[in-house]
Design a protein around this motif. Structure first.
Motif, PDB file in Angstrom:
ATOM      1  N   ALA A   5       0.856  -1.008   0.073  1.00 14.20           N
ATOM      2  CA  ALA A   5       0.017  -0.018   0.035  1.00 14.20           C
ATOM      3  C   ALA A   5       0.859   1.221   0.195  1.00 14.20           C
ATOM      4  O   ALA A   5       2.002   1.501   0.580  1.00 14.20           O
ATOM      5  N   ALA A   6       0.397   2.419  -0.618  1.00 13.48           N
ATOM      6  CA  ALA A   6       1.359   3.631  -0.845  1.00 13.48           C
ATOM      7  C   ALA A   6       1.300   4.120   0.379  1.00 13.48           C
ATOM      8  O   ALA A   6       0.107   4.285   1.413  1.00 13.48           O
ATOM      9  N   VAL A   7       2.298   5.022   1.154  1.00 10.85           N
ATOM     10  CA  VAL A   7       2.394   5.526   2.232  1.00 10.85           C
ATOM     11  C   VAL A   7       2.672   6.873   1.829  1.00 10.85           C
ATOM     12  O   VAL A   7       3.362   7.187   1.313  1.00 10.85           O
ATOM     13  N   GLY A   8       1.793   7.427   2.551  1.00 16.16           N
ATOM     14  CA  GLY A   8       1.933   8.992   2.517  1.00 16.16           C
ATOM     15  C   GLY A   8       3.360   9.703   2.960  1.00 16.16           C
ATOM     16  O   GLY A   8       3.485   9.179   4.145  1.00 16.16           O
ATOM     17  N   THR A   9       3.918  10.734   2.684  1.00 15.61           N
ATOM     18  CA  THR A   9       5.088  11.154   3.105  1.00 15.61           C
ATOM     19  C   THR A   9       4.792  12.533   3.744  1.00 15.61           C
ATOM     20  O   THR A   9       5.616  13.154   4.222  1.00 15.61           O
ATOM     21  N   GLY A  10       3.772  13.096   3.709  1.00 17.85           N
ATOM     22  CA  GLY A  10       3.386  14.435   4.244  1.00 17.85           C
ATOM     23  C   GLY A  10       2.745  14.577   5.757  1.00 17.85           C
ATOM     24  O   GLY A  10       2.554  13.289   6.091  1.00 17.85           O
ATOM     25  N   ARG A  11       2.771  15.439   6.138  1.00 13.08           N
ATOM     26  CA  ARG A  11       2.113  15.650   7.744  1.00 13.08           C
ATOM     27  C   ARG A  11       0.667  15.778   7.702  1.00 13.08           C
ATOM     28  O   ARG A  11       0.185  16.540   6.651  1.00 13.08           O
ATOM     29  N   THR A  12       0.201  15.068   8.435  1.00 12.52           N
ATOM     30  CA  THR A  12      -1.273  15.561   8.852  1.00 12.52           C
ATOM     31  C   THR A  12      -1.454  16.780   9.979  1.00 12.52           C
ATOM     32  O   THR A  12      -1.161  16.255  11.060  1.00 12.52           O
TER      33      THR A  12
END
Length: 86
Positions: A5-12
């Protein structure tokens, strides 16, 4: 091989919420002899209703130009206020 699964690199970031009782007034910082030494702003708020907040953040801008002259934050949300100066 199983697909990954693709993992986001940005902050939430948490959603901003309103702060009950938010107020800002002009004040001064005084010395030990109670002489005014430096202009300041006193920011106050009601801690009731924002129990889930971990911190508060602010920015101070010049009204006529919109130029930011100060910014800061506090993690003492329950404290109900802070005094800031340049």
């Amino acid at each position: 091989m199983l697909p990954l699964a693709a993992v986001g690199t940005g902050r939430t970031y948490p959603v901003a919420q309103s702060v009950p009782g938010w107020a800002v007034i002009a004040t001064t910082i005084t010395d030990a002899a109670a002489t005014d030494r430096q202009p300041a702003l006193q920011i106050t708020w009601s801690a009731t209703g924002i129990e889930d907040a971990r911190a508060l953040r602010w920015r101070v801008r010049v009204k006529t130009t919109g130029v930011e002259i100060s910014s800061g934050s506090t993690s003492d949300v329950e404290g109900g206020g802070v005094i800031i100066s340049s």
